[in-house]
Design an enzyme around this catalytic site. Structure first.
Site, PDB file in Angstrom:
ATOM      1  CD  GLU A  93     -17.319   7.219 -23.682  1.00 51.05           C
ATOM      2  OE1 GLU A  93     -16.699   6.954 -22.657  1.00 51.05           O
ATOM      3  OE2 GLU A  93     -17.143   6.649 -24.774  1.00 51.05           O
ATOM      4  CG  ASP A  94     -14.695  11.439 -24.190  1.00 48.90           C
ATOM      5  OD1 ASP A  94     -15.345  10.802 -23.342  1.00 48.90           O
ATOM      6  OD2 ASP A  94     -13.679  11.006 -24.744  1.00 48.90           O
TER       7      ASP A  94
END
Length: 735
Positions: A93-94
């Site tokens: 996600e990051d």
């Protein structure tokens, strides 16, 4: 200056390694050959990909994945695959890393779990049910692999533990979501320790004053409690040892949240909550002697202390749906107060503490696992394509917390249902078709209606008829999510058939009026007849509620109708309101000044007054509604419609008065009402709007609606009312 920075980074490096080693120690019990290497590889990947990131507190980001992995290992007892996933749960996600990279390095299983974890964190958008959709996704992955949920719970627990640096509105939103969904999930998966901690932490942010008050009170009496537990436990220990038992006994304080629940439920002050702790007896016992040993220990305890006959709970003979096994009894202690005693074996205790994860460990021995059945139920619900995500969430939530009852079929098979289930629920539990055709039931050979509430141990036989179809009011009768969703989809199907007929009729009628049959015109028609959808329009035509003459009226007024479909408007309206409220620099909504720019009303469900902690909620038709943060509906609003919530606070203002209610109980005495009204009207110059009083055999019970200026005013009034002779309790209530 430069120098200190270098040293700091060096110190951080050491700290990261220290935390990593602690994680490895926590994983030790489950490590197989080659596992350490996998964990190291995951740690290196996480360290590298998060290297430039920091948390809100300024700490290196990598502390978070290590902590989540530590919780998964230590407090939930998960194995290597889960530890790897916990370390990597934020990288897709990051950071730049993709799922393909993870599959290549760690295999399909790990990639699938991380995909599940990433989906949950999907973006929220201007759409009410997206948050709910996310939980639904999460539960879909639960049906595939329970580890997704367990790692998510570890993630949530660490976030809750480290939320001090977040802005207040974020804290409120996350705490609401936690109390609304994650705590019930932890409960349902049998993770009692985590459930209690999540509830306590949510309360710390949602009800800070009450939380501090109870925590302080518990601390004050700590020494006294420890002494009491020692006196209570010593004689039990002696006899257990004499009879050859190996046992550990300790007193465990109740969670702050559960004490507060008791205060609210029974409407009593802290001093009157008698069971502030429970005594737990954990026996070291072999699987074949477990049941007998628990009952032997029970008999030792009840020989020493007299039990309350109504308070025996036997989850050893029939475990709860989430696998919880334990024997609970409440006994009268040596100083005349009730004490709850829980008796269980080490295996049962591990299942109670670690829930699901411990189950896999003991899987072979447990024959018919309630948890597996529950997951099957979740799968069934998720496979219903019709369900609207928000309905689904509410139904699902309802089934998370409920206690079970055990019902028998005519042939003696055992069916588990939530407390409060009806004969109709039982019919749907057996089979959808049996439910849909059910006309009544025989409970213990007596005829009962569909709405009959079942009791533990009832034997139920369902009576069906080929002519029966599900009715709208059945939704008020059933409590299980399965029955609700089946009835909803049957009703939808029924509606769809009626609408089909109505659609054809409408097409013919419009043709005769020379109106083109298209979406735009259908939207205008729905808007004109104040119907929420075109389907409602078709049904109204089919059932004769809308006839040709009504359509002619529409044609006549067509010129005045705004050219817009009702559906498209809501979203735009909310957006416009939101931008108007938040202004360019996303300011806080100030309530109480002469606000020209914004329209707000105080919510009737919780009657906020100045001084209360509040937030604004943007509605479609009624502008902004101001709710108290501890309003009964707040957690649901914040969890499901987070984007519509606006920060709000009271502005010091000219004296305005707000309506609120007080509930007063006491011992009825001559002149009591007079004394109460004297305090309210005389000393405090407060206007009363209404007063209702009920006296029953010497007990006074009154409700008063009064106008106050703010919370401080109200608190002082309550304090003075409590000093009136005969008054034993005064509580504020929501309208």
């Amino acid at each position: 200056m430069k120098n200190t920075l270098v040293i700091d980074l060096e110190a951080e490096k050491q700290e990261i390694l220290k935390r990593y080693r602690a994680l490895l120690r926590a994983c030790k019990p489950t490590l197989q050959k080659g596992d350490k290497k996998e964990i190291r590889k995951a740690f290196d990947m996480a360290l590298e990909s998060h290297k430039d990131m920091r948390r809100k507190s300024g700490e290196p980001y990598i502390y978070h994945p290590i902590a989540v992995a530590q919780i998964a290992a230590e407090e939930i007892g998960l194995g290597t695959t889960s530890i790897v996933c916990a370390l990597l749960h934020d990288v897709v996600e990051d950071t730049e890393i993709t799922l393909e990279d993870i599959e290549r390095e760690f295999g399909k299983k790990t990639a699938k779990i991380i995909d599940g974890l990433t989906k949950i964190a999907g973006v929220f958008d201007y759409n009410s049910s997206l948050q709910a959709e996310n939980f639904r996704k999460m539960l879909l992955t639960l049906a595939d692999d329970v580890r997704v949920i367990l790692i998510k719970l570890a993630d949530r627990l660490h976030n809750m533990r480290t939320m001090d640096f977040m802005p207040r509105h974020k804290q409120l939103k996350i705490a609401s979501e936690t109390i609304y969904l994650y705590a019930p999930l932890a409960h349902r998966l049998g993770l009692y320790a985590i459930k209690s901690e999540l509830e306590d932490l949510s309360m710390k942010y949602l009800e800070p004053d009450t939380y501090k008050f109870i925590a302080t009170k518990l601390n004050e009496k700590k020494a006294e409690r420890t002494l009491f537990v020692k006196h209570f436990v010593d004689p039990i220990n002696e006899i257990l040892a004499e009879q050859g038992f190996v046992a550990s006994i300790y007193g465990r304080p109740k969670s702050i949240h559960s004490i507060w629940n008791k205060m609210k439920k029974k409407n009593i002050p802290f001093e009157e909550v008698y069971d502030l702790f429970a005594i737990r007896i954990i026996l070291d016992s072999s699987p074949e002697h477990e049941k007998a040993d628990c009952w032997k220990a029970y008999s030792i305890v009840t020989d020493l202390y007299r039990p309350n006959p109504d308070r025996l709970r036997d989850w050893v003979s029939s475990p709860k749906g989430n696998g919880y096994e334990s024997l609970h009894t409440t006994v009268m202690g040596p100083k005349g107060q009730w004490v709850e005693v829980q008796i269980r074996t080490q295996r049962m205790n591990e299942i109670a503490e670690k829930g699901f994860a411990a189950h896999w460990k003991y899987k072979e021995s447990s024959n018919d696992n309630g948890l597996d059945q529950w997951i099957l139920k979740v799968r069934e619900m998720l496979n219903n394509p019709e369900a609207n995500a928000l309905d689904f969430l509410d139904d699902f939530k309802m089934n998370l917390f409920s206690d079970e009852i055990f019902i028998f079929t005519p042939k003696g098979a055992l069916i588990q249902l939530p407390l409060g289930a009806t004969a109709l629920d039982f019919a749907f539990e057996i089979h959808t078709d049996v439910g849909a055709k059910c006309i009544g039931a025989k409970v213990n050979h007596k005829l009962v209606p569909l709405s009959y509430k079942l009791q533990n141990g009832d034997q139920v036989e369902i009576i069906t008829s080929g002519k029966q179809v599900p009715k709208e009011d059945w939704l008020n009768i059933v409590v299980t999510a399965k029955a609700k969703s089946k009835i909803k989809s049957s009703l939808k199907e029924e509606k769809r058939k009626i609408a089909e007929g109505g659609k054809e009729t409408l097409e013919r009628k419009l043709k005769s009026l020379k109106i083109t049959y298209n979406t735009d015109n259908l939207n205008k028609l729905s808007y004109f007849f104040k119907l929420t959808s075109t389907q409602e329009l078709f049904i109204a035509v089919a059932t004769g509620k809308i006839e040709l003459k009504d359509l002619k009226e529409y044609v006549a007024s067509e010129k005045e109708i705004e050219n817009r479909g009702i559906e498209r408007n809501d979203g735009q309206q909310i957006e416009a309101l939101l931008s108007k409220v938040k202004g360019p620099e996303s300011d806080i909504l100030l309530i109480g000044e002469d606000l020209q720019k914004i329209d707000y009303t105080l919510a009737a469900c919780c009657n906020p007054i100045p001084g209360d902690d509040v937030f604004g909620f943007v509605t479609v038709s009624e502008g902004i509604k101001i709710h108290r943060t501890n309003c009964p509906n707040a957690a649901q609003l914040m969890a499901n419609y987070g984007y519509r919530v606006v920060k709000a606070k009271w502005n010091k203002q000219q004296e305005l008065t707000f309506l609120t209610g007080l509930h007063i109980i006491g011992i009825d005495d001559v002149g009591l009402i007079n004394n109460i009204t004297k305090v309210i009207s005389g000393d405090f110059k407060v206007n009363m709007r209404s007063i209702t009083v009920d006296t029953d055999n010497g007990i006074f019970d009154g409700s008063i609606m009064i106008f106050v200026n703010d919370k401080e005013h109200l608190d002082n009034l309550i304090k003075n009312l409590l000093e009136v002779k005969g008054v034993t309790g005064v509580t504020r209530f929501d309208a």
